[in-house]
Design a protein around this motif. Structure first.
Motif, PDB file in Angstrom:
ATOM      1  N   VAL A 186      -4.525  -6.966  -8.162  1.00 44.71           N
ATOM      2  CA  VAL A 186      -5.459  -5.990  -7.606  1.00 44.71           C
ATOM      3  C   VAL A 186      -6.019  -5.080  -8.709  1.00 44.71           C
ATOM      4  O   VAL A 186      -7.233  -4.883  -8.818  1.00 44.71           O
ATOM      5  CB  VAL A 186      -4.771  -5.156  -6.509  1.00 44.71           C
ATOM      6  CG1 VAL A 186      -5.647  -3.976  -6.089  1.00 44.71           C
ATOM      7  CG2 VAL A 186      -4.458  -6.031  -5.312  1.00 44.71           C
ATOM      8  N   SER A 237      -7.629   0.674  -1.402  1.00 47.49           N
ATOM      9  CA  SER A 237      -7.208  -0.640  -1.899  1.00 47.49           C
ATOM     10  C   SER A 237      -5.691  -0.709  -1.926  1.00 47.49           C
ATOM     11  O   SER A 237      -5.007   0.307  -1.844  1.00 47.49           O
ATOM     12  CB  SER A 237      -7.745  -0.874  -3.314  1.00 47.49           C
ATOM     13  OG  SER A 237      -9.153  -0.941  -3.341  1.00 47.49           O
ATOM     14  N   PHE A 282     -11.714  -7.340  -1.316  1.00 48.53           N
ATOM     15  CA  PHE A 282     -10.330  -7.776  -1.158  1.00 48.53           C
ATOM     16  C   PHE A 282     -10.072  -8.356   0.235  1.00 48.53           C
ATOM     17  O   PHE A 282      -9.406  -9.383   0.372  1.00 48.53           O
ATOM     18  CB  PHE A 282      -9.366  -6.612  -1.411  1.00 48.53           C
ATOM     19  CG  PHE A 282      -9.283  -6.165  -2.840  1.00 48.53           C
ATOM     20  CD1 PHE A 282      -9.440  -7.069  -3.875  1.00 48.53           C
ATOM     21  CD2 PHE A 282      -9.042  -4.847  -3.165  1.00 48.53           C
ATOM     22  CE1 PHE A 282      -9.358  -6.660  -5.204  1.00 48.53           C
ATOM     23  CE2 PHE A 282      -8.963  -4.428  -4.479  1.00 48.53           C
ATOM     24  CZ  PHE A 282      -9.123  -5.333  -5.507  1.00 48.53           C
ATOM     25  N   THR A 312     -14.066   0.544   2.816  1.00 50.55           N
ATOM     26  CA  THR A 312     -14.722   1.804   2.474  1.00 50.55           C
ATOM     27  C   THR A 312     -15.042   2.577   3.738  1.00 50.55           C
ATOM     28  O   THR A 312     -15.496   1.998   4.725  1.00 50.55           O
ATOM     29  CB  THR A 312     -16.032   1.552   1.698  1.00 50.55           C
ATOM     30  OG1 THR A 312     -15.765   0.707   0.578  1.00 50.55           O
ATOM     31  CG2 THR A 312     -16.651   2.847   1.213  1.00 50.55           C
ATOM     32  N   THR A 344       0.834  -1.213   0.000  1.00 52.29           N
ATOM     33  CA  THR A 344       0.000   0.000   0.000  1.00 52.29           C
ATOM     34  C   THR A 344       0.866   1.259   0.000  1.00 52.29           C
ATOM     35  O   THR A 344       0.505   2.277   0.577  1.00 52.29           O
ATOM     36  CB  THR A 344      -0.965   0.015   1.208  1.00 52.29           C
ATOM     37  OG1 THR A 344      -0.222  -0.159   2.421  1.00 52.29           O
ATOM     38  CG2 THR A 344      -2.010  -1.079   1.090  1.00 52.29           C
ATOM     39  N   CYS A 385     -13.095  -3.124  -3.147  1.00 52.70           N
ATOM     40  CA  CYS A 385     -11.857  -2.498  -2.703  1.00 52.70           C
ATOM     41  C   CYS A 385     -11.399  -3.234  -1.453  1.00 52.70           C
ATOM     42  O   CYS A 385     -11.850  -4.333  -1.159  1.00 52.70           O
ATOM     43  CB  CYS A 385     -12.073  -1.000  -2.452  1.00 52.70           C
ATOM     44  SG  CYS A 385     -13.330  -0.612  -1.213  1.00 52.70           S
ATOM     45  N   TRP A 386     -10.486  -2.640  -0.697  1.00 55.00           N
ATOM     46  CA  TRP A 386     -10.011  -3.212   0.569  1.00 55.00           C
ATOM     47  C   TRP A 386     -11.037  -2.906   1.665  1.00 55.00           C
ATOM     48  O   TRP A 386     -11.540  -3.794   2.319  1.00 55.00           O
ATOM     49  CB  TRP A 386      -8.663  -2.589   0.877  1.00 55.00           C
ATOM     50  CG  TRP A 386      -7.739  -3.353   1.762  1.00 55.00           C
ATOM     51  CD1 TRP A 386      -7.407  -3.039   3.040  1.00 55.00           C
ATOM     52  CD2 TRP A 386      -6.973  -4.510   1.431  1.00 55.00           C
ATOM     53  NE1 TRP A 386      -6.497  -3.940   3.525  1.00 55.00           N
ATOM     54  CE2 TRP A 386      -6.210  -4.846   2.560  1.00 55.00           C
ATOM     55  CE3 TRP A 386      -6.866  -5.303   0.285  1.00 55.00           C
ATOM     56  CZ2 TRP A 386      -5.335  -5.945   2.580  1.00 55.00           C
ATOM     57  CZ3 TRP A 386      -6.004  -6.382   0.302  1.00 55.00           C
ATOM     58  CH2 TRP A 386      -5.252  -6.697   1.439  1.00 55.00           C
ATOM     59  N   SER A 399     -17.736  -9.190   3.439  1.00 56.27           N
ATOM     60  CA  SER A 399     -17.994  -8.072   2.531  1.00 56.27           C
ATOM     61  C   SER A 399     -19.511  -8.020   2.368  1.00 56.27           C
ATOM     62  O   SER A 399     -20.093  -8.743   1.566  1.00 56.27           O
ATOM     63  CB  SER A 399     -17.296  -8.307   1.182  1.00 56.27           C
ATOM     64  OG  SER A 399     -17.518  -7.241   0.300  1.00 56.27           O
ATOM     65  N   PHE A 434      -9.935  -4.866 -10.009  1.00 51.45           N
ATOM     66  CA  PHE A 434     -10.622  -3.595  -9.821  1.00 51.45           C
ATOM     67  C   PHE A 434     -11.216  -3.094 -11.133  1.00 51.45           C
ATOM     68  O   PHE A 434     -12.368  -2.657 -11.194  1.00 51.45           O
ATOM     69  CB  PHE A 434      -9.639  -2.566  -9.253  1.00 51.45           C
ATOM     70  CG  PHE A 434     -10.277  -1.339  -8.681  1.00 51.45           C
ATOM     71  CD1 PHE A 434     -10.581  -1.264  -7.337  1.00 51.45           C
ATOM     72  CD2 PHE A 434     -10.558  -0.247  -9.481  1.00 51.45           C
ATOM     73  CE1 PHE A 434     -11.163  -0.118  -6.798  1.00 51.45           C
ATOM     74  CE2 PHE A 434     -11.133   0.901  -8.961  1.00 51.45           C
ATOM     75  CZ  PHE A 434     -11.437   0.955  -7.614  1.00 51.45           C
ATOM     76  N   THR A 447      -7.090   4.524  -4.578  1.00 53.77           N
ATOM     77  CA  THR A 447      -7.984   5.260  -3.692  1.00 53.77           C
ATOM     78  C   THR A 447      -9.024   5.990  -4.527  1.00 53.77           C
ATOM     79  O   THR A 447      -8.749   6.393  -5.662  1.00 53.77           O
ATOM     80  CB  THR A 447      -7.206   6.301  -2.868  1.00 53.77           C
ATOM     81  OG1 THR A 447      -6.345   7.038  -3.750  1.00 53.77           O
ATOM     82  CG2 THR A 447      -6.367   5.644  -1.777  1.00 53.77           C
TER      83      THR A 447
END
Length: 364
Positions: free
Chosen positions: A335, A310, A278, A240, A207, A237-238, A289, A339, A212
């Protein structure tokens, strides 16, 4: 959207990981133990210099991620005046004439950055479209505000910014919000690592230049019960962070294990945090999720400012060692590729160009 399959079974339909899914609505003796409210977690310990304080916070966060997939981050420490100013700016932007906003229509970029008009999204195929308008910006090395080194893969601009004189306020306001939310997200990522029994810095290498997004959204009041502000879905995403404007009637709803919609009302000095695809994938499905939607039925204008975080675009991730089952093979996935695939599923506007203008075709 609820659809009755038989006289005795009703299902909720949604998108999970970009794939259509459904969940049976359970009541009475068939109902199972699940959540009926989104927990509130005091985040002041995220700023503590004491590891034990951060670990105690991580324990609460981890339980919410497993059991619900959503939680309120209360007392987050981000300046409330900055949040108020950002809401004022996005309201001012959405009040502009359509032709001003359409200069930066999101279909003009590969990353779907810019303005999305009403009914152009359609996550629930049973509706006429999502009753919202939005503006998306995100990581872009060519924006000097981000102070990010430009590489061959990041040399092409990704964001679009309106140029009309009436919009000069907008970009600085969003960047003030972007900077504050990115800083908080990095702290939160370390709490997630602790919650997974990992070193705080475990996710730092993937990261360094995270993917983003800010998605400013305006939901007008709904007059028809069959409408939806945004259809039922999970985030790709990772995680929110959602800052929502105060409304008397909750519009955001999350789906529990019994197929019931649980309201997530505005709460002062808080972000709504949700785990996205993710983190579900790397925990082998242990973290949820959770499916959610927006139905703005309270007669008020609603504004929302989700911030999506993310890993790096070039990162490859897989199920963490602590969540792997013996004898099973686990593949890595890229990733950025995942996405982009999800973006293309979710942004379904169709455009025709006529001369210098852009004309939208209605959904068929």
């Amino acid at each position: 959207m609820l659809i009755t399959e038989t006289e005795t079974e009703t299902y909720v339909y949604y998108h999970d990981g970009g794939i259509p899914g459904r969940r049976r609505v359970l009541t009475g003796a068939t109902a199972k133990q699940t959540f009926n409210a989104v927990p509130k977690i005091d985040m002041r310990r995220i700023y503590s210099e004491s590891l034990s304080d951060r670990q105690s916070l991580a324990k609460e966060v981890g339980a919410a991620c497993r059991d619900v997939g959503f939680f309120y981050a209360v007392n987050h420490g981000v300046d409330e005046a900055l949040l108020d100013d950002t809401f004022a700016a996005i309201k001012q932007f959405f009040d502009l004439p359509e032709e001003v906003k359409m200069e930066v229509h999101n279909q003009k970029t590969e990353k779907y950055r810019g303005y999305e008009a009403f009914l152009e999204g359609k996550l629930d195929p049973g509706t006429r479209g999502d009753l919202k308008e939005g503006f998306l910006m995100g990581e872009d090395a060519t924006d000097p505000e981000q102070n990010t080194p430009i590489t061959p893969s990041t040399a092409k601009p990704r964001n679009q910014w309106p140029t009309h004189p009436s919009t000069t306020f907008f970009r600085p306001a969003l960047y003030r919000y972007y900077t504050a939310m990115l800083s908080f997200s990095r702290r939160l990522l370390r709490i997630f690592a602790l919650a997974l029994d990992l070193p705080e810095t475990h996710f730092d290498p993937i990261t360094t230049t995270p993917m983003t997004n800010i998605r400013a959204v305006h939901y007008p009041p709904q007059s028809r019960d069959e409408d939806v502000g945004i259809g039922a879905h999970t985030d790709f995403c990772w995680f929110t962070l959602v800052c929502q404007s105060p409304t008397a009637h909750p519009a955001l709803e999350v789906l529990n294990g019994n197929g019931h919609w649980i309201p997530v009302p505005f709460h002062p000095s808080s972000f709504v945090v949700n785990i996205a695809d993710f983190l579900k994938l790397v925990t082998g499905g242990t973290w949820a999720s959770t499916v959610h939607r927006v139905r703005n039925m309270g007669g008020e204008e609603r504004y929302s400012m989700p911030f999506f975080f993310s890993p790096n675009e070039e990162a490859r991730v897989s199920v963490l060692e602590g969540f792997r089952r013996e004898g099973e093979r686990y593949e890595e996935f890229g990733v950025g590729e995942y996405f982009q695939r999800r973006l293309e599923v979710d942004r379904t506007t169709h455009l025709d160009k006529e001369g210098e203008g852009v004309v939208r075709r209605p959904y068929i």
